[in-house]
Design a protein around this motif. Structure first.
Motif, PDB file in Angstrom:
ATOM      1  N   ASP A  50      -0.548  -1.060  -7.922  1.00  0.00           N
ATOM      2  CA  ASP A  50       1.412  -2.146  -7.978  1.00  0.00           C
ATOM      3  C   ASP A  50       1.278  -2.149  -6.824  1.00  0.00           C
ATOM      4  OD1 ASP A  50       1.399  -1.465 -10.770  1.00  0.00           O
ATOM      5  OD2 ASP A  50       2.159   0.317 -10.959  1.00  0.00           O
ATOM      6  N   TYR A  51       1.054  -1.447  -5.696  1.00  0.00           N
ATOM      7  CA  TYR A  51       2.166  -1.791  -4.412  1.00  0.00           C
ATOM      8  C   TYR A  51       1.434  -2.830  -3.394  1.00  0.00           C
ATOM      9  CZ  TYR A  51      -2.214  -0.107  -2.292  1.00  0.00           C
ATOM     10  OH  TYR A  51      -3.822   0.150  -1.732  1.00  0.00           O
ATOM     11  N   LEU A  52       0.570  -3.805  -3.841  1.00  0.00           N
ATOM     12  CA  LEU A  52      -0.225  -5.116  -4.027  1.00  0.00           C
ATOM     13  C   LEU A  52       0.743  -5.732  -4.198  1.00  0.00           C
ATOM     14  CD1 LEU A  52      -4.148  -4.236  -2.787  1.00  0.00           C
ATOM     15  CD2 LEU A  52      -2.757  -5.079  -1.380  1.00  0.00           C
ATOM     16  N   ALA A  53       1.063  -6.350  -5.703  1.00  0.00           N
ATOM     17  CA  ALA A  53       1.721  -6.832  -5.762  1.00  0.00           C
ATOM     18  C   ALA A  53       3.392  -7.240  -5.321  1.00  0.00           C
ATOM     19  CB  ALA A  53       2.451  -6.404  -7.768  1.00  0.00           C
ATOM     20  N   LEU A  54       3.666  -6.442  -4.189  1.00  0.00           N
ATOM     21  CA  LEU A  54       4.824  -6.654  -3.892  1.00  0.00           C
ATOM     22  C   LEU A  54       4.204  -7.500  -2.692  1.00  0.00           C
ATOM     23  CD1 LEU A  54       5.826  -2.820  -3.208  1.00  0.00           C
ATOM     24  CD2 LEU A  54       6.930  -4.453  -4.699  1.00  0.00           C
ATOM     25  N   PRO A  55       5.680  -8.590  -2.011  1.00  0.00           N
ATOM     26  CA  PRO A  55       5.088  -9.657  -0.590  1.00  0.00           C
ATOM     27  C   PRO A  55       4.987  -8.227   0.252  1.00  0.00           C
ATOM     28  CG  PRO A  55       7.266  -8.918  -1.301  1.00  0.00           C
ATOM     29  CD  PRO A  55       6.306  -8.598  -2.725  1.00  0.00           C
ATOM     30  N   PRO A  56       3.991  -8.847   1.074  1.00  0.00           N
ATOM     31  CA  PRO A  56       3.541  -7.839   2.380  1.00  0.00           C
ATOM     32  C   PRO A  56       4.386  -7.955   3.140  1.00  0.00           C
ATOM     33  CG  PRO A  56       2.713  -9.862   2.294  1.00  0.00           C
ATOM     34  CD  PRO A  56       3.219  -9.892   1.127  1.00  0.00           C
ATOM     35  N   PRO A  57       5.121  -7.132   3.952  1.00  0.00           N
ATOM     36  CA  PRO A  57       6.005  -6.942   5.297  1.00  0.00           C
ATOM     37  C   PRO A  57       5.953  -7.724   6.359  1.00  0.00           C
ATOM     38  CG  PRO A  57       5.437  -4.649   4.245  1.00  0.00           C
ATOM     39  CD  PRO A  57       4.767  -5.964   4.035  1.00  0.00           C
ATOM     40  N   ALA A  58       6.264  -7.699   7.117  1.00  0.00           N
ATOM     41  CA  ALA A  58       6.295  -8.396   8.830  1.00  0.00           C
ATOM     42  C   ALA A  58       5.739  -7.552   9.144  1.00  0.00           C
ATOM     43  CB  ALA A  58       7.732  -8.905   8.750  1.00  0.00           C
ATOM     44  N   ASN A  59       5.097  -8.037  10.206  1.00  0.00           N
ATOM     45  CA  ASN A  59       4.448  -7.219  11.258  1.00  0.00           C
ATOM     46  C   ASN A  59       5.521  -6.259  12.094  1.00  0.00           C
ATOM     47  OD1 ASN A  59       1.744  -7.628  11.051  1.00  0.00           O
ATOM     48  ND2 ASN A  59       2.272  -8.922  13.249  1.00  0.00           N
ATOM     49  N   LEU A  75       2.247  -1.721   3.362  1.00  0.00           N
ATOM     50  CA  LEU A  75       2.841  -1.716   4.424  1.00  0.00           C
ATOM     51  C   LEU A  75       2.196  -2.978   4.849  1.00  0.00           C
ATOM     52  CD1 LEU A  75       1.214   1.591   5.523  1.00  0.00           C
ATOM     53  CD2 LEU A  75       3.791   1.267   4.860  1.00  0.00           C
ATOM     54  N   PRO A  76       2.393  -3.178   6.433  1.00  0.00           N
ATOM     55  CA  PRO A  76       1.583  -5.005   6.839  1.00  0.00           C
ATOM     56  C   PRO A  76       0.420  -5.031   6.829  1.00  0.00           C
ATOM     57  CG  PRO A  76       3.138  -3.795   8.967  1.00  0.00           C
ATOM     58  CD  PRO A  76       3.087  -2.744   7.572  1.00  0.00           C
ATOM     59  N   ASP A  77      -0.332  -4.586   7.351  1.00  0.00           N
ATOM     60  CA  ASP A  77      -1.868  -4.469   6.915  1.00  0.00           C
ATOM     61  C   ASP A  77      -2.552  -4.683   5.792  1.00  0.00           C
ATOM     62  OD1 ASP A  77      -1.687  -1.595   6.464  1.00  0.00           O
ATOM     63  OD2 ASP A  77      -2.590  -0.711   7.508  1.00  0.00           O
ATOM     64  N   GLY A  78      -1.930  -4.547   4.655  1.00  0.00           N
ATOM     65  CA  GLY A  78      -2.359  -4.651   3.403  1.00  0.00           C
ATOM     66  C   GLY A  78      -2.542  -3.162   2.493  1.00  0.00           C
ATOM     67  N   SER A  79      -2.112  -2.369   3.243  1.00  0.00           N
ATOM     68  CA  SER A  79      -2.374  -1.185   2.630  1.00  0.00           C
ATOM     69  C   SER A  79      -1.210  -0.782   2.371  1.00  0.00           C
ATOM     70  CB  SER A  79      -2.986   0.347   3.570  1.00  0.00           C
ATOM     71  OG  SER A  79      -1.995   0.244   4.604  1.00  0.00           O
ATOM     72  N   GLY A  80      -0.959   0.224   1.577  1.00  0.00           N
ATOM     73  CA  GLY A  80       0.095   1.221   0.811  1.00  0.00           C
ATOM     74  C   GLY A  80       0.115   2.439   0.038  1.00  0.00           C
ATOM     75  N   ALA A  81       0.334   2.534  -0.707  1.00  0.00           N
ATOM     76  CA  ALA A  81       0.547   3.298  -1.570  1.00  0.00           C
ATOM     77  C   ALA A  81       2.139   3.701  -2.452  1.00  0.00           C
ATOM     78  CB  ALA A  81       0.182   5.052  -0.958  1.00  0.00           C
ATOM     79  N   VAL A  82       1.547   4.466  -3.479  1.00  0.00           N
ATOM     80  CA  VAL A  82       2.178   4.706  -4.757  1.00  0.00           C
ATOM     81  C   VAL A  82       2.366   6.171  -4.538  1.00  0.00           C
ATOM     82  CG1 VAL A  82       2.160   5.346  -7.187  1.00  0.00           C
ATOM     83  CG2 VAL A  82       1.074   3.593  -6.656  1.00  0.00           C
ATOM     84  N   LEU A  83       4.280   5.910  -4.587  1.00  0.00           N
ATOM     85  CA  LEU A  83       4.887   7.679  -3.879  1.00  0.00           C
ATOM     86  C   LEU A  83       5.357   8.156  -5.036  1.00  0.00           C
ATOM     87  CD1 LEU A  83       6.544   6.098  -0.583  1.00  0.00           C
ATOM     88  CD2 LEU A  83       4.212   7.162  -0.967  1.00  0.00           C
ATOM     89  N   PRO A  84       4.978   9.396  -4.721  1.00  0.00           N
ATOM     90  CA  PRO A  84       5.702  10.849  -5.966  1.00  0.00           C
ATOM     91  C   PRO A  84       7.623  10.791  -5.508  1.00  0.00           C
ATOM     92  CG  PRO A  84       4.455  12.004  -4.040  1.00  0.00           C
ATOM     93  CD  PRO A  84       4.685  10.680  -4.401  1.00  0.00           C
ATOM     94  N   GLY A  85       8.210  10.967  -6.592  1.00  0.00           N
ATOM     95  CA  GLY A  85      10.031  10.914  -5.914  1.00  0.00           C
ATOM     96  C   GLY A  85      11.331  10.446  -6.724  1.00  0.00           C
ATOM     97  N   ASP A  86      12.347  11.162  -6.240  1.00  0.00           N
ATOM     98  CA  ASP A  86      12.871   9.974  -7.376  1.00  0.00           C
ATOM     99  C   ASP A  86      14.118   9.386  -6.418  1.00  0.00           C
ATOM    100  OD1 ASP A  86      12.571  10.139  -9.962  1.00  0.00           O
ATOM    101  OD2 ASP A  86      13.076  12.164  -9.884  1.00  0.00           O
TER     102      ASP A  86
END
Length: 171
Positions: A50-59, A75-86
């Motif tokens: 899912d997170y890769l369907a977000l636009p990549p942020p600027a450096n 993250l700008p390096d192409g990585s990311g994650a699904v984070l738990p929490g509200d």
């Protein structure tokens, strides 16, 4: 669960990084998603986190989508994650863990919110983030998360989870 109950996909290694990111997905989830697609008669060409369907942020920036749960970070390096929490008036604990683990803190945290009320909650994060030297930028998106993500360009094909026992269906 035992390792053989998961599907592993090597993702592209960010430039200059020694570690290779790996997407790990429960086989039951992969099978379930693929079956739903087939039941609708659709051809499955790409399955991506899912997170890769977000636009990549600027450096120097991180992008955090809090419009729905789970939270998504890109993250700008192409990585990311699904984070738990509200979403509360404090930054999520998983965000602090990500910031603690990184070698380079972001200069800017861009947070996507669903409405002004959520934007007000997130704006209360500014003082805590400022202590870490991170500027907060809040953007309201007017579409539901699935519609917003679907309007973004597809990620590179090397982020496709369809590999091994899950080949993409050809034309």
């Amino acid at each position: 669960h035992p390792p053989d109950e998961y599907h592993y996909v090597l993702l592209p290694r960010p430039w200059g990084q020694m570690d290779t990111p790996v997407a790990v997905v429960d086989l039951k989830h992969m099978d379930h998603w693929c079956n739903i697609i087939k039941q609708h008669g659709w051809r499955l060409l790409m399955l991506t986190p899912d997170y890769l369907a977000l636009p990549p942020p600027a450096n120097g920036s991180w992008l955090l989508d809090v419009t729905a749960t789970p939270l998504l970070i890109r993250l700008p390096d192409g990585s990311g994650a699904v984070l738990p929490g509200d979403v509360t008036d404090q930054p999520p604990g998983a965000l602090w863990l990500a910031m603690d683990k990184t070698q380079q803190l972001p200069e800017n945290l861009q947070v996507l919110v669903e409405d002004p009320k959520q934007g007000e909650q997130v704006s209360q994060w500014q003082s805590r983030l400022a202590v870490a030297g991170v500027t907060l930028q809040i953007s309201e998106i007017s579409k539901p998360r699935p519609t917003y993500r679907a309007s973004q360009p597809l990620p590179q094909n090397n982020y496709n989870l369809l590999s091994g026992p899950y080949p993409p269906e050809s034309d």
